[in-house]
Write a protein that holds these residues in place. Structure first.
Motif, mmCIF file in Angstrom:
data_model
loop_
_atom_site.group_PDB
_atom_site.id
_atom_site.type_symbol
_atom_site.label_atom_id
_atom_site.label_comp_id
_atom_site.label_asym_id
_atom_site.label_seq_id
_atom_site.Cartn_x
_atom_site.Cartn_y
_atom_site.Cartn_z
ATOM 1 N N UNK A 1 0.847 -1.186 0.000
ATOM 2 C CA UNK A 1 0.000 0.000 0.000
ATOM 3 C C UNK A 1 0.883 1.237 0.000
ATOM 4 N N UNK A 2 0.582 2.164 -0.902
ATOM 5 C CA UNK A 2 1.344 3.403 -1.013
ATOM 6 C C UNK A 2 0.405 4.593 -0.960
ATOM 7 N N UNK A 3 0.885 5.688 -0.397
ATOM 8 C CA UNK A 3 0.100 6.916 -0.264
ATOM 9 C C UNK A 3 0.670 7.982 -1.185
ATOM 10 N N UNK A 4 -0.215 8.696 -1.876
ATOM 11 C CA UNK A 4 0.213 9.742 -2.800
ATOM 12 C C UNK A 4 0.685 10.968 -2.036
ATOM 13 N N UNK A 5 1.903 11.400 -2.311
ATOM 14 C CA UNK A 5 2.453 12.652 -1.783
ATOM 15 C C UNK A 5 2.557 13.614 -2.960
ATOM 16 N N UNK A 6 1.549 14.479 -3.108
ATOM 17 C CA UNK A 6 1.488 15.330 -4.286
ATOM 18 C C UNK A 6 2.541 16.439 -4.257
ATOM 19 N N UNK A 7 2.937 16.884 -3.073
ATOM 20 C CA UNK A 7 3.948 17.936 -3.000
ATOM 21 C C UNK A 7 5.314 17.427 -3.449
ATOM 22 N N UNK A 8 5.669 16.212 -3.005
ATOM 23 C CA UNK A 8 6.959 15.640 -3.378
ATOM 24 C C UNK A 8 6.898 14.834 -4.671
ATOM 25 N N UNK A 9 5.694 14.715 -5.228
ATOM 26 C CA UNK A 9 5.480 13.968 -6.471
ATOM 27 C C UNK A 9 6.029 12.536 -6.372
ATOM 28 N N UNK A 10 5.598 11.845 -5.307
ATOM 29 C CA UNK A 10 6.060 10.479 -5.141
ATOM 30 C C UNK A 10 5.055 9.665 -4.327
#
Length: 400
Positions: free
Chosen positions: A299-308
């Motif tokens: 499971x991965x969470x979207x980090x939109x600020x770091x684009x990862x």
């Protein structure tokens, strides 16, 4: 005069039970079927059910034989006959596509109907078209997934049935209205999505070819009110796990991607499935996959600020992810109903019919995030593929 014996005394009507006490009973009912039965006792109890703030009910498992199983106990009941010929499901909506001239949504728990444009009403926007005008395509589209985003926006993954095995789906959007149009952006550079989700007012899709998450920007035509895809832009271009692929050895490794919104975050669940190859007598590369029911999850969470994508080891003790290729959702649970911090999935999703042998049975299983162990959700429930896919249905909190 002597009092009548206890068995002869008149019983107080159910409606005399205080609303507060009825509410305490209702709070302990998480199965949607039990809540409906509660509200059917009398008008007094139905009013209490409408006024009481309730946690979301647990999902239902609808099967191709016209029955449904209510969680957490798996009690069976039969769906109304007119619900047994749906082609897809999205939350509490059933999708009906009679033919290319008829497409509508029907709420599984009410009589609400939303009529969509026919699949013959498609405007494909070709980026390389010098005229700048939409080109119309009316043949060969099938719906792979439907998202009821807002009362003014429905999104779908559509695929050209003539190229079904050659390319993944594209995103189509429309306004729920028969005279509206499905708008599709067509370009050799545009992503080909395996899943999509509506998160905090923005539509997202994951493309396994470009290995990235894309934001799908929607613009509304002021003259017609029809939405159309104005821009598709990559927002996360790094994937921290192995890409979507098949690996052919003595065993076969397959991966499915699910986008799920949970507690205000956009999650990507990567499911790795293991099987073995069964070759047909005709030889060469003809055959099918026999499931070993071995599954691994990341499971991965979207980090939109770091684009990862950031890997997560827990989704919360009160959260369960219910996965299906056509409709996934996060549900809040209590420890008395079923274990939290877990993932519920179908062993052989109907979407994977090209991978598995036709005679393979499917069932529901639970993956525990704490110890990575898999157990059965409903040990006595299994099913074979039918003309209608098995699906999760997610009732609304209200019984109205």
């Amino acid at each position: 005069m002597a009092e009548p014996p206890p068995q002869c005394r008149s019983l107080a009507p159910w409606s005399d039970i205080p609303v507060e006490l009825a509410g305490l009973v209702l709070l302990r009912l998480r199965a949607h079927v039990d809540r409906v039965r509660f509200a059917a006792v009398c008008r007094h109890w139905r009013a209490a059910a409408r006024q009481m703030p309730l946690p979301p009910p647990l999902p239902l498992l609808a099967l191709s034989d016209g029955t449904a199983r209510g969680l957490p106990d798996g009690d069976p009941f039969r769906l109304p006959r007119h619900f047994t010929n749906y082609t897809d499901a999205s939350g509490d909506w059933l999708v009906f596509v009679r033919d290319k001239y008829c497409c509508f949504l029907k709420n599984a728990f009410s009589d609400a109907i939303v009529v969509l444009p026919a699949l013959s009403r498609v405007r494909a926007w070709h980026v390389n078209d010098a005229s700048g005008h939409p080109c119309m395509e009316t043949e060969g589209l099938t719906v792979q997934k439907v998202l009821f985003c807002t009362p003014h926006l429905v999104a779908a993954l559509v695929r050209d049935e003539k190229k079904f095995r050659k390319e993944p789906a594209r995103v189509a959007v429309c306004r729920p209205w028969p005279s509206s149009w499905w708008s599709v952006l067509v370009d050799h550079r545009s992503p080909l999505f395996v899943d999509m989700a509506f998160h905090q007012g923005q539509l997202y899709g994951f493309d396994h070819n470009k290995d990235g998450l894309f934001a799908i920007d929607i613009t509304v035509d002021q003259s017609t009110g029809d939405p159309w895809v104005s821009q598709v832009r990559m927002v996360i271009d790094r994937f921290l796990t192995c890409p979507f692929r098949f690996v052919f050895h003595e065993t076969i490794i397959m991966q499915s991607i699910y986008l799920v919104e949970s507690c205000g975050e956009l999650l990507m669940v990567c499911r790795t499935m293991h099987g073995r190859w069964k070759q047909y007598p005709t030889g060469l590369e003809t055959g099918t996959v026999i499931s070993t029911e071995r599954n691994e999850f990341e499971v991965l969470k979207a980090d939109f600020e770091e684009r990862q994508w950031n890997k997560v080891t827990t989704i919360g003790d009160d959260q369960v992810l219910f996965l299906r290729r056509r409709c996934s959702r996060s549900v809040c649970v209590s420890e008395h109903e079923m274990p939290g911090d877990s993932i519920v999935f179908m062993q052989n999703d109907d979407e994977d019919r090209d991978w598995y042998d036709e005679d393979t049975l499917s069932s529901c299983a639970v993956y525990n995030m704490k110890d990575s162990k898999v157990s059965s959700l409903l040990p006595t429930v299994s099913w074979k593929r039918g003309t209608v896919a098995a699906t999760w249905l997610f009732p609304r909190e209200s019984l109205d």
